[in-house]
Write an enzyme that holds these catalytic residues in place. Structure first.
Site, PDB file in Angstrom:
ATOM      1  N   GLU A  78       0.829  -1.198   0.000  1.00  0.00           N
ATOM      2  CA  GLU A  78       0.000   0.000   0.000  1.00  0.00           C
ATOM      3  C   GLU A  78       0.869   1.255   0.000  1.00  0.00           C
ATOM      4  O   GLU A  78       1.681   1.423   0.903  1.00  0.00           O
ATOM      5  CB  GLU A  78      -0.941  -0.010   1.219  1.00  0.00           C
ATOM      6  CG  GLU A  78      -1.944  -1.156   1.185  1.00  0.00           C
ATOM      7  CD  GLU A  78      -2.948  -1.108   2.336  1.00  0.00           C
ATOM      8  OE1 GLU A  78      -2.802  -0.226   3.212  1.00  0.00           O
ATOM      9  OE2 GLU A  78      -3.877  -1.930   2.354  1.00  0.00           O
ATOM     10  N   HIS A  99      -7.686   2.074   1.252  1.00  0.00           N
ATOM     11  CA  HIS A  99      -7.743   1.680   2.667  1.00  0.00           C
ATOM     12  C   HIS A  99      -8.575   2.691   3.475  1.00  0.00           C
ATOM     13  O   HIS A  99      -8.074   3.379   4.366  1.00  0.00           O
ATOM     14  CB  HIS A  99      -6.341   1.561   3.256  1.00  0.00           C
ATOM     15  CG  HIS A  99      -6.293   0.645   4.455  1.00  0.00           C
ATOM     16  ND1 HIS A  99      -5.206  -0.137   4.748  1.00  0.00           N
ATOM     17  CD2 HIS A  99      -7.204   0.370   5.427  1.00  0.00           C
ATOM     18  CE1 HIS A  99      -5.423  -0.841   5.840  1.00  0.00           C
ATOM     19  NE2 HIS A  99      -6.638  -0.543   6.267  1.00  0.00           N
TER      20      HIS A  99
END
Length: 554
Positions: free
Chosen positions: A337, A355
């Site tokens: 990420e 997220h």
């Protein structure tokens, strides 16, 4: 090993005790000094006061010095906290209102955090700060790491545990937000909402291209039936979905009470039109949905992951999307990420988010407030909530438990001194006896090991790390509980094996004071208070010898 009944006092045994009522804490670092009196040295160490014991054996005098030290149990002293990420202002306010000094420093690099952390008792993070073993080892004063959120995969929990540091999260802080986002992705997948909205922004009007399907009557498989899984189930049942699931912890009758039929994963996969995962990321869940799993699913199954990247094998998911075996995926989390490889995010049947599971004002306020309140409750000795590596502490917040922990540490220190020349330890058996001790076996085991292993390893043992230290040292630890044999008090019995030699002791708490009842087969007629200094003397039964050692006329 330790029996469930105390042996009667041996014939010919006499005892005199001169007690020095010392500090409340018994120092598990016990120094033994022996004075030879014409016989081989024995190892019969001890705590508190001066005890003279006469037995039908060779003559040995031993002195055990017990210096007070702080107990390694709650309440835990936390005076300074570092907040390394943006959290709700209520977090700082609550901590400061309770006398804790707070420093906020965001966006620190690893080296900066290592240099900074040594000055603090507590650290509060969200998901961006990586609390690695290097950071933890540099934190000489750190007692707690608080994660304002659910997952703790950005914290090296094993390293924290080994150093005796509590790792705490806020298990319910973002439950509603994560559940609602999961539901939003399920609806987006069923009706192609994001794709249709983007097409409109590009000036198109294509109703046929974005034909969807109803959720009503479809089967939703929920893997992980904790707080979030439960909330997802109740919401999607409102759409008329049939909810089935799997969880290795939640009992089937519990999940059935909120409308989820549990079954094995092998039974679940073929039935699902939609699958959502709500498990932690651990070895058993990495790649849980891979090529083999997708092959067992209905063709066109749609999947959602708002839990942790890696639970769904991203390469296998891409292959299933391209073959049509998977009809769509809603992803809020990724292995990396932000993801550098954009092939999955760019797929037309993937709804990808950065997220956002906990990214609501309410969740952030709740998580920030919860972690602060949990720290304050722990510091004040009220309760322990959200500890992921210190469950043993959760039942140690009563006065009775404090006394029992002191008893366990003291017995461990006594046996450490007894076996001073017979290291290493091989086996430890802890047996609790009596109804009121039934719930204390866990922390009694840890407290005995604290006393036994103090100064035996490079890191100071406490209730949090002592079981892992014992395991690393090759010590087999057994614990048991047995019903009372009719004795009025509850008893803790310990037997250790060191280099083939066995040593045992038994003690209890009387009048709020930990006392020794028995040591290596000798039962004390008068219980010995486990405070201060102790002198043990074994010899043939002779009042003259006893009086000469005691310095008194009998």
């Amino acid at each position: 090993m330790a029996s469930c009944s105390l042996r009667q006092s041996r014939r010919g045994m006499m005892g005199v005790s001169h007690m020095e009522r010392g500090g409340a804490n018994f120092k598990s670092r016990t120094t033994i000094q022996s004075q030879q009196r014409g016989a081989p040295r024995l190892h019969h160490p001890q705590p508190s006061g001066l005890l003279l014991l006469i037995d039908h054996s060779s003559q040995v005098v031993q002195r055990a010095t017990a210096r007070p030290r702080p107990s390694k149990m709650a309440p835990i002293c936390v005076k300074t906290v570092l907040i390394s990420e943006s959290v709700d202002p209520r977090c700082r306010t609550i901590l400061e209102d309770n006398g804790i000094r707070v420093t906020e420093k965001q966006n620190m690099k690893k080296d900066e955090l290592i240099a900074e952390i040594k000055d603090y008792d507590g650290l509060v993070v969200r998901s961006a700060t990586k609390v690695t073993a290097d950071v933890i080892n540099a934190a000489s004063n750190l007692k707690i790491i608080g994660r304002a959120g659910t997952g703790v995969d950005n914290v090296d929990v094993d390293a924290a545990t080994k150093k005796g540091i509590i790792v705490m999260n806020t298990p319910s802080g973002n439950t509603i937000s994560a559940a609602e986002l999961t539901c939003a992705l399920l609806m987006s997948l069923s009706r192609n909402v994001p794709q249709a909205a983007m097409s409109m922004k590009q000036g198109n009007w294509d109703r046929k291209k974005f034909m969807g399907a109803e959720l009503y009557g479809k089967v939703l498989g929920i893997v992980g039936l904790g707080r979030i899984g439960k909330e997802v189930a109740s919401r999607m049942q409102s759409f008329g979905m049939k909810t089935i699931g799997y969880d290795p912890i939640t009992p089937p009758e519990v999940s059935a009470s909120w409308g989820v039929e549990q079954m094995l994963l092998e039974q679940l996969w073929p039935q699902c039109d939609y699958i959502t995962v709500h498990t932690p990321l651990m070895p058993s869940t990495v790649g849980l949905l891979g090529d083999e799993t997708f092959a067992k699913c209905k063709k066109g199954v749609k999947v959602v992951n708002c839990a942790r990247g890696g639970i769904i094998d991203e390469a296998a998911l891409l292959r299933a999307l391209e073959s049509g075996q998977c009809g769509g995926a809603g992803l809020d989390v990724f292995v990396e990420e932000p993801p550098k490889d954009r092939s999955l995010v760019s797929h037309p049947n993937v709804v990808g988010l950065p997220h956002l599971g906990a990214s609501t004002k309410e969740a952030q306020a709740r998580c920030g407030e919860d972690i602060a309140l949990q720290i304050v409750d722990m510091v004040k000795g009220n309760k322990l909530v959200g500890a992921v590596n210190a469950q043993v502490l959760s039942s140690t917040f009563s006065q009775e438990s404090h006394q029992l922990i002191k008893l366990g540490e003291a017995i461990g220190a006594v046996l450490q001194s007894c076996s001073a020349s017979k290291r290493p330890f091989g086996q430890v058996q802890i047996t609790t006896q009596g109804d009121s001790m039934k719930s204390s076996t866990g922390y009694m085991t840890s407290s005995v090991l604290v006393g036994l292993l103090n100064h035996e390893s490079g890191c100071l043992p406490n209730l949090i790390n002592v079981l892992s230290l014992a395991k690393e040292s090759g010590i087999t630890v057994d614990q048991a509980h047995c019903a009372s044999d009719g004795a009025a008090e509850c008893v803790c019995k310990v037997e250790i094996v060191a280099s083939g030699y066995s040593y045992n002791a038994a003690g209890s708490v009387q009048g709020g004071v930990p006392v020794l009842l028995e040591l290596s087969g000798s039962v004390f007629r008068q219980p010995v208070s486990l405070t201060g200094n102790l002198l043990f003397f074994k010899a043939s039964a002779s009042p003259q010898l006893l009086s000469s050692v005691a310095g008194e006329k009998l």
